[in-house]
Design an enzyme around this catalytic site. Structure first.
Site, short mmCIF file in Angstrom:
data_model
loop_
_atom_site.label_atom_id
_atom_site.label_comp_id
_atom_site.label_asym_id
_atom_site.label_seq_id
_atom_site.Cartn_x
_atom_site.Cartn_y
_atom_site.Cartn_z
N ASP A 56 0.82 -1.21 0.00
CA ASP A 56 0.00 0.00 0.00
C ASP A 56 0.85 1.26 0.00
O ASP A 56 2.05 1.24 0.26
CB ASP A 56 -0.91 0.02 1.23
CG ASP A 56 -2.11 -0.91 1.08
OD1 ASP A 56 -2.37 -1.35 -0.05
OD2 ASP A 56 -2.78 -1.17 2.09
N LYS A 113 -3.71 3.59 -2.45
CA LYS A 113 -4.93 4.37 -2.64
C LYS A 113 -4.66 5.82 -2.24
O LYS A 113 -4.05 6.10 -1.21
CB LYS A 113 -6.07 3.82 -1.78
CG LYS A 113 -6.45 2.38 -2.09
CD LYS A 113 -7.58 1.93 -1.19
CE LYS A 113 -8.01 0.50 -1.49
NZ LYS A 113 -7.01 -0.49 -1.07
N MET A 140 -8.13 9.04 9.29
CA MET A 140 -8.35 9.67 7.98
C MET A 140 -9.57 10.58 8.00
O MET A 140 -10.45 10.49 7.14
CB MET A 140 -8.51 8.60 6.90
CG MET A 140 -7.30 7.71 6.74
SD MET A 140 -5.86 8.64 6.13
CE MET A 140 -4.71 7.29 5.84
#
Length: 489
Positions: free
Chosen positions: A36, A58, A173
């Protein structure tokens, strides 16, 4: 080939040393690694030379691979018989979608293990100097996603239970929903004066912390242009930070260093820089492959009177080749010499004695051992050492698997310093600058260009660069050299 195995591994929050031992061992045996965006690229250096690296990170606005594609790739690689590691930032079970991936593997009877990791909701506050529990401030702690699958993207949670029942809350987040979070906590019983801290890039040297209260933090975050990845910590525990913050006191905290390496033989100083608090991006990444021992050298190796090792890699591969060729080291009668102090240590670790090349006598046949070299380098050795044989026991090349890793690291960082340790490193930087989209960095007034010896400085000047300064003997580090580096921030 039968069905392979998948390891779903938590890589930790950013600091590469926060991965578990079990996680590192999984990386070492992987044939394929899917990693990631928030995984520290240094962890990929544990991978085998032939391991396939697949980036599936992402970003808020785009995905390199959607979750369905990731699931399918895990399946395809495992069913083809490979050992696969899915390397995920933080802990895979904390908003890491590991449950979805594990279910897909289970549906196809693919063997898998889940390796926990340190989650950023705990690690980022600690690197900001804040424990998430404390007998005087907080006896309860919750980890909450700040976005979910609801139509409006707002977290659908029990706001009243959270506001009234939990003393420390970590939102993951949550920048885009920060105002929604603060409003709902206040509406459901939290005081507007409750301390809040937003920690961006927690555990990295680029870590940023913005402090406020539930009533003020939204505007402060806007003023500082804070974006994800970030942890928002809410609770009275935030008040402990001023006394106990430690990470930001490291001498090179905030330094994001681009370290050029002219060859694989150049000793990397990255570990020293990181220990002092810096983020380090090394480029390019070098691959080292062992070569077979030349037949003529193999026949004569026990008869040489002197052996000179050019590099520490030469020491490692030479002794490996002796073992592979069933040559007893006790039959090697030569005096051993080294160009590098680290090579002397490597030989001493094998129970043998070596000296610096400066002390080498001229008596008897000489074998020089190193990597594959060019004709002009051979000529220099002839000029300096006279008649000798040369054994090329390894060769180096740029490991192109890391191109995406390096480019992504540069995109995420705000480079403060470019380190050029040698003349070769300057040549390499200039050769690869366009490929890694680094050309603009050279004339950026906010970036310090530091050369680590006179040759590097002269070569940089020849290219028309204007190095900020030259620092000799920066490695091994002295306090003076650290002070010089810190002043360039």
């Amino acid at each position: 080939m039968g069905i392979g195995k998948v390891y779903l591994v938590g890589a930790g929050p950013g600091d590469s040393e926060l991965i578990t031992v079990k996680g590192v061992e999984a990386i070492k045996k992987a044939d394929v690694i899917l990693y990631d965006r928030l995984v520290n690229p240094r962890l990929l250096e544990y991978a085998k030379a032939n391991c396939e690296l697949i980036y599936c990170g992402k970003l808020p606005t785009r995905h390199f691979m959607k979750q369905d594609e990731i699931n399918q790739t895990l399946l395809e690689k495992a069913l083809a018989g490979f050992t696969v590691v899915r390397l995920k930032g933080g802990d895979p079970s904390v908003f890491g979608r590991v449950g979805e991936e594990a279910e897909v593997l289970a549906d196809y009877n693919v063997n898998f293990e889940i390796v926990p990791g340190i989650t950023s909701g705990i690690a980022a506050p600690l690197y900001a100097g804040i424990p998430v529990t404390h007998r005087d401030y907080a006896g309860s702690f919750a980890m909450v996603t700040a976005h979910d699958k609801s139509k409006n993207g707002k977290p659908d949670i029990d706001w009243e239970g959270l506001a009234r029942g939990v003393q420390t809350i970590a939102f993951y987040m949550g920048i885009s929903n920060l105002e929604h979070i603060c409003d709902n906590l206040i509406l459901n019983g939290k005081s507007p004066n409750t301390p809040v801290i937003v920690i961006r890039w927690g555990t990295w040297s680029r870590q940023q912390c913005v402090e406020g209260t539930l009533s003020s933090i939204v505007q402060k975050v806007r003023d500082e242009n804070i974006e994800n990845p970030a942890i928002t910590l809410v609770g009275d525990i935030v008040a402990t930070r001023e006394k106990t913050k430690w990470f930001e006191k490291k001498p090179l905290f905030g330094q994001q260093i681009l370290l050029a390496r002219g060859s694989a033989d150049e000793k990397s100083m990255a570990a020293d820089l990181i220990d002092k608090g810096a983020d380090v991006i090394e480029f390019p990444k070098w691959e080292i492959k062992e070569k077979a021992l030349d037949r003529a050298v193999k026949q004569k190796v026990t008869s040489y009177r002197r052996i000179l090792f050019k590099t520490t890699e030469a020491v490692t591969h030479f002794f490996n080749l002796l073992r592979k060729n069933k040559i007893d080291i006790r039959h090697v009668q030569a005096k051993l010499y080294c160009l590098q102090p680290s090579s002397i240590i490597a030989i001493e670790n094998k129970g043998l004695i070596a000296q610096s090349a400066d002390n080498m006598d001229t008596d008897g046949s000489l074998l020089i051992i190193g990597g594959k070299i060019k004709n002009e380098q051979r000529w220099k050795l002839d000029y300096k050492y006279g008649v000798h044989d040369y054994a090329s026991v390894y060769e180096t090349s740029i490991d192109e698997r890391f191109d995406m890793v390096i480019k992504r690291s540069i995109d995420d960082a705000a480079i403060t310093t470019i380190l050029l340790p040698s003349s070769d490193a300057v040549h390499m930087y200039m050769k690869k600058a366009e490929h890694y989209e680094l050309s603009s960095h050279l004339n950026d007034p906010l970036i310090s260009v530091i050369c680590l010896n006179k040759q590097a400085f002269q070569t940089a000047t020849m290219y028309g660069l204007k190095p900020t300064l030259m620092v000799e003997n920066i490695n091994p580090f002295t306090q003076a050299s650290v002070n010089v580096m810190a002043k360039t921030q």
